[in-house]
Design a protein around this motif. Structure first.
Motif: not given
Lengths: 375, 169, 144
Positions: A60, B148-149, B151-153, B156-158, B164, B167, C100-102, C107-108
């Motif tokens: 990426y 992956w990006r 999936y992570a959003r 994991y993220y809010n 955050e 992202y 951050w994108d793994s 992450k927290r």
């Protein structure tokens, strides 16, 4: 102690022991042992505490971003992994690196190798109960970290100093004297160490013997293979950068036990010191970065192709396979770390038949870095 | 630049025995393409002629062609040459023969990792249990169609958290 | 003179020395270990590394965590006796950092453990670790 014991009786005296990551004698790895009294019957490695999917993270990012990310593959030898990534991108793009940059790269890689062997010596001592060795090792290592901070800007992570095209900036004025001064201090440390320590010797002699045919069959490389009797070093067999111009020896031993691996590590520090001295004497003048990269450009396209680069890092043979389909980011990167084979086949093979108390000595003598195993 | 005599000899020897397509990239690097059916017989021959060190096994996901490409990197201590074998298998039904009878536990553990990351089945490998991931329910992580990006959003993220929100740009 | 509660008096006696349990992943190892070594000696301030969580007051979490390793860290946290403190070291530990994108990193860290002190940096310098430990002494005093 912190082994979490699952007491499931299997035979008369047998039980399963989980030699876990929180044990003071281990690193970030764990091994499931089937034990009969004190003797280990079989072992099964349990990696994965540090898995981040490094190879796909690199897909990426642009090569200039990957240069900074690549030092985090294994913190103990950050500059060596930087070098492998830079070589892979250089070969794909067909760039000619200036001579001065090649010599600087070799000097930094050898300093990183010395620093990594010092860590090996330090944690090996603490794993076998020799606390003075640990304190001494980490004290001397700080001299090298100060050098890194002066040249690259970071103590442990060099912020992508060795990047595709050459190196990021030239070594400052007066650093040659400083490097020679630090090398003299390291020489002192090696002399103190070579005097031999009878307590350490009795704990590691004849433990974890690996014969040559098993070592080749299970894929061992680096000091583990050299301690079993084969004289092979990627810097001599498959030379990269300017290693074919230097005169250095490859230490070999025929014993194959933990003590032999440890002594080879000490001997290699001496050879690295000699290589750095030769490189400093022959250091030519000139540019430190290739013409194409003098003005930094972000979105450079990597031409289509594939390449496999092999380097010798302090733990063994490291490889990087990079495939590009003509875009700005690599299409596939495969990182081959030496610890992958040292932990899973070789460690499981060596632990069979040994005692629980010997597990730290065998583990640390193989010099495993869990980060380049899990990636 | 020394002449590439031994590399060319090696390539001719292999091309004479098997139906392959190969080239010499530079000194000490020879690349060969082979079909899935001839893979095992070629590997057996190479092991006998000195390629006793298997450096790595890797899989590349060519999403547009609908194929996986397996690469085997072999090093010979006597000839001091690296030979890479490439072969392609179908992406929908990825089954390949295992080379662990030839290179023992070295190959077996590499194939175990490739099975976990890409979902390739290796026939003849006796232990394909998960290696790195514990309780992973999703698809094989390294395939190109698993972003992956995203999936992570999701996981994991809010988006409402102001720190955050960056992202999501 | 304000009368001190018996608990506070007891705390003042205990916090002369702090015992630390290290839970480090990769990066933490290379930056935390020199803090114990001879140049940045930690023992002169009264901090010792112990091998078991039952004797520890402080849990040092250093380095990025994955779902597999955070489960072990939580179990260790439960085994520690009160009063206990958690210190997080490094930016990858607190927020995911460079990864951050793994798909396999936490992450927290706050969602999993109650963190008292954060030390940012990639990796943080040993001086920063000292400053954090000095603040811990003050915090343990104020906690009662």
């Amino acid at each position: 102690m912190n082994e979490q014991m699952a007491l499931e009786p299997i035979g008369k005296n047998e039980y399963e022991l989980f030699f876990g990551p929180a044990h003071p004698g281990s690193g970030n790895f764990s091994v499931k042992l089937k034990v009969d009294g004190e003797r280990i019957i079989s072992a099964r490695a349990d990696p994965g505490y540090l898995h981040r999917g490094f190879e796909k993270l690199m897909e990426y990012r642009l090569p200039i971003q990957n240069a900074v990310l690549s030092d985090r593959i294994c913190i103990f030898e950050a500059l060596n992994w930087n070098l492998i990534h830079a070589e892979a991108v250089d070969e794909l793009m067909g760039i000619e690196i200036p001579e001065r940059a090649k010599y600087i790269r070799v000097i930094m890689a050898e300093l990183s190798r010395i620093q990594s062997h010092i860590i090996w010596y330090g944690v090996f001592s603490i794993g076998t109960g020799f606390d003075t060795g640990f304190k001494m090792a980490f004290g001397y290592r700080d001299y090298i970290l100060d050098l890194f901070e002066m040249i690259t800007g970071g103590r442990v992570y060099p912020t992508g100093y060795i990047c595709p095209g050459g190196v990021r900036r030239d070594i400052p004025e007066g650093s040659e004297e400083k490097i020679l001064g630090v090398l003299n201090k390291i020489d002192e440390m090696v002399k103190l160490e070579m005097m031999g320590n009878p307590a350490l010797l009795s704990r590691v002699k004849d433990i974890g013997i690996l014969k040559l045919s098993d070592a080749i069959r299970l894929g061992a490389t680096g000091p583990v293979l050299r301690a079993s009797g084969m004289k092979s070093d990627v810097r001599k067999n498959d030379p990269y950068e300017v290693y074919d111009r230097f005169d250095f020896e490859v230490p070999v031993s025929n014993e194959g036990d933990a003590y032999a691996r440890y002594m080879i590590g000490i001997e290699e520090i001496k050879q690295s010191i000699s290589i750095i001295k030769q490189a400093l004497k022959e250091l030519p003048d000139g540019d430190f970065v290739a013409k194409e990269f003098k003005k930094p450009k972000l979105n450079i396209k990597i031409p289509e192709g594939e390449v496999y680069v092999r380097n010798e890092i302090s733990r063994g043979e490291a490889g990087m396979y990079m495939v590009s389909d003509g875009g700005t980011t690599p299409y596939r990167v495969k990182i081959r770390g030496p610890s992958f084979l040292h932990m899973i086949p070789v460690l499981e093979f060596l632990l069979r038949g040994s005692q629980i108390a010997d597990v730290p000595a065998i583990y640390w003598s193989l010099n495993i870095c869990p980060a380049d195993l899990d990636r | 630049m020394r002449d590439l005599e031994s590399e060319n000899e090696l390539l001719e020897d292999i091309s004479a025995r098997f139906d392959t397509d190969g080239w010499v990239q530079r000194e000490r690097r020879v690349w060969v393409k082979v079909s899935k059916e001839n893979l095992i017989s070629m590997c057996k021959y190479l092991k006998e002629t000195g390629f006793e060190h298997l450096s790595a096994i890797s899989v590349t996901d060519w999403l547009k062609d609908g194929e996986f490409e397996l690469t085997y990197h072999l090093w010979s201590y006597e000839r001091k040459t690296l030979l890479t074998i490439k072969t392609r298998i179908d992406r929908e039904n990825p089954i390949a023969p295992s080379v662990s009878p030839i290179w023992s536990r070295n190959a077996q553990v590499h194939e175990r990792e490739m099975h976990e990351m890409f979902g390739v089945e290796f026939e003849g490998n006796d232990d394909l249990a998960p290696l790195f991931l514990e309780d992973w329910q999703g698809p094989p992580p390294f395939r190109k169609d698993f972003d992956w990006r995203e999936y992570a959003r999701k996981e994991y993220y809010n988006k409402d958290n102001e720190r955050e929100a960056v992202y999501y740009e | 003179m304000k009368k001190e509660s018996p608990k506070k008096r007891k705390m003042k006696r205990i916090i002369k020395a702090i015992w630390i349990f290290n839970w480090f992943n990769s990066c933490g190892f290379a930056e935390l270990v020199p803090v114990v070594g001879s140049r940045w000696d930690m023992e002169r301030f009264g901090m010792i590394v112990t091998g078991t969580p039952r004797h520890a007051d402080v849990l040092f979490i250093a380095g990025y965590q994955t779902p597999k390793s955070i489960k072990r860290a939580q179990r260790i946290y439960e085994q520690m006796p009160e009063p206990k403190v958690v210190i997080a070291l490094g930016s990858c530990t607190m927020t995911g950092g460079m990864y951050w994108d793994s798909y396999n990193t936490i992450k927290r860290l706050d969602d999993y453990l109650p963190v008292t002190m954060y030390i940012p940096g990639c990796p943080p310098r040993p001086e920063a670790v000292f400053e954090a430990c000095a603040k811990i002494f003050k915090h343990v005093e104020e906690m009662s």
